[in-house]
Design an enzyme around this catalytic site. Structure first.
Site: not given
Ligand SMILES: NC(=O)c1ccc[n+]([C@@H]2O[C@H](COP(=O)([O-])OP(=O)(O)OC[C@H]3O[C@@H](n4cnc5c(N)ncnc54)[C@H](O)[C@@H]3O)[C@@H](O)[C@H]2O)c1
Length: 287
Positions: A91-92, A140
């Site tokens: 999570t971000e 990224h």
């Molecule tokens: N969604 C996008 O398009 C995108 C694109 C590029 C980068 N990002 C970045 O990638 C990262 C993830 O984004 P996302 O969209 O997949 O978020 P998301 O909310 O869909 O998923 C995050 C996951 O991390 C898990 N998590 C939280 N704490 C944890 C821990 N301690 N150990 C293991 N898992 C844990 C959560 O349970 C969740 O399943 C963020 O930092 C986001 O900014 C997202």
């Protein structure tokens, strides 16, 4: 010998990255906090693999079952101990990422590099949570991962040339190239794109246009493949809101203040594709 990559966080990005890894014959250890999330991840990875064959013809030939067997789904972070490279996608949220890096630093051998997949959090700050700041780099990834040939790579203050080379070698296995940029919150892509998305939400909130009209202007007048609100739905409105929070805190600049409508939609659980409803409805196609 096949490579094994540790992927931490099985949300939108973790799923997309693992699907792309196994499509290229690379083994993955996928970690999240709960079994239910991992079960959902397994289903979605299957779906991505199925779609990928239709959308991308030049992928190596694969069979569904062996490919799924090359993923280890686990709630135990220690299971990444033998992985040669780590991609973190939790999570971000700074507190969440910081805790993960403290643990990863203890678990992984000292030669292993950490790739931070973050929308906005500075790589230098993440690296400082480890005892190997020279081996931490931002990668990224763009969503949907298997369709995007390019990533934005971010050099933290201490990131070494060896780490950059290692990241490029890893990305080459996926047929991807990196555009290397320097480290300030939001980097290039999100520093700009989040202003677009947020302002588009203000436009809808002020009833200047409906989401369909906003997005059509971007697609049909500017030639963008997707409009800003479709993009926000694809990313996840919670992630967009968290990223705007990071940008706002980092630059102390009011231009990054989140639109109240965005906050309200997140409070209401309307997170976009991942919950089946955001600015648009995605009946039966959650995530
Ligand atoms: N969604 C996008 O398009 C995108 C694109 C590029 C980068 N990002 C970045 O990638 C990262 C993830 O984004 P996302 O969209 O997949 O978020 P998301 O909310 O869909 O998923 C995050 C996951 O991390 C898990 N998590 C939280 N704490 C944890 C821990 N301690 N150990 C293991 N898992 C844990 C959560 O349970 C969740 O399943 C963020 O930092 C986001 O900014 C997202």
């Amino acid at each position: 010998m096949s490579h094994t990559i540790g992927v931490v966080g099985a949300g939108t990005m973790g799923r997309g990255i693992v699907a792309d890894l196994v499509l290229h014959g690379i083994h993955a250890v996928l970690v999240d906090l709960e079994e239910e999330v991992l079960d959902e991840a397994r289903k979605e990875i299957q779906q991505i693999i199925r779609f990928s064959r239709m959308l991308k013809k030049n992928l190596p030939p694969i069979q569904q079952q062996p490919i799924l067997d090359s993923i280890r789904f686990t709630t135990c972070l220690e299971d990444v101990r033998d992985c040669e490279f780590i991609i973190e996608n939790v999570t971000e949220n700074w507190a969440v990422k910081q805790a993960v890096y403290h643990q990863l630093d203890q678990i992984c051998p000292p030669n292993v590099c950490f790739a931070v997949n973050t929308s906005c959090i500075p790589i230098t700050k993440v690296a400082a949570a480890t005892k190997r700041p020279d081996q931490v780099i931002g990668i990224h990834f763009m969503n949907p991962v298997f369709l995007k040939p390019t990533v934005e790579a971010i050099r933290g203050y201490y990131t070494s040339e060896e780490t950059i080379a290692e990241a490029r070698r890893f990305l080459a296995l996926l047929g991807k190239e990196a555009i290397l940029v320097e480290d300030y919150p939001g980097f290039v892509s999100n520093r700009i794109s989040h202003l677009f998305m947020n302002e588009a939400v203000f436009v809808v909130m002020d009833q200047i246009a409906r989401p369909e009209e906003v997005d059509r202007i971007f697609r049909e007048c500017f030639g963008h493949p997707m409009g800003p609100l479709e993009t926000a739905d694809l990313i996840g409105l919670d992630t967009v809101l968290d990223s705007l929070g990071v940008l706002y805190d980092s630059y102390q600049d009011p231009k990054y203040r989140a639109a109240p409508l965005l906050r309200k939609m997140v409070d209401a659980g309307l997170l976009g594709r991942k919950t089946g409803k955001g600015f648009y409805s995605y009946a039966g196609e959650e995530r």
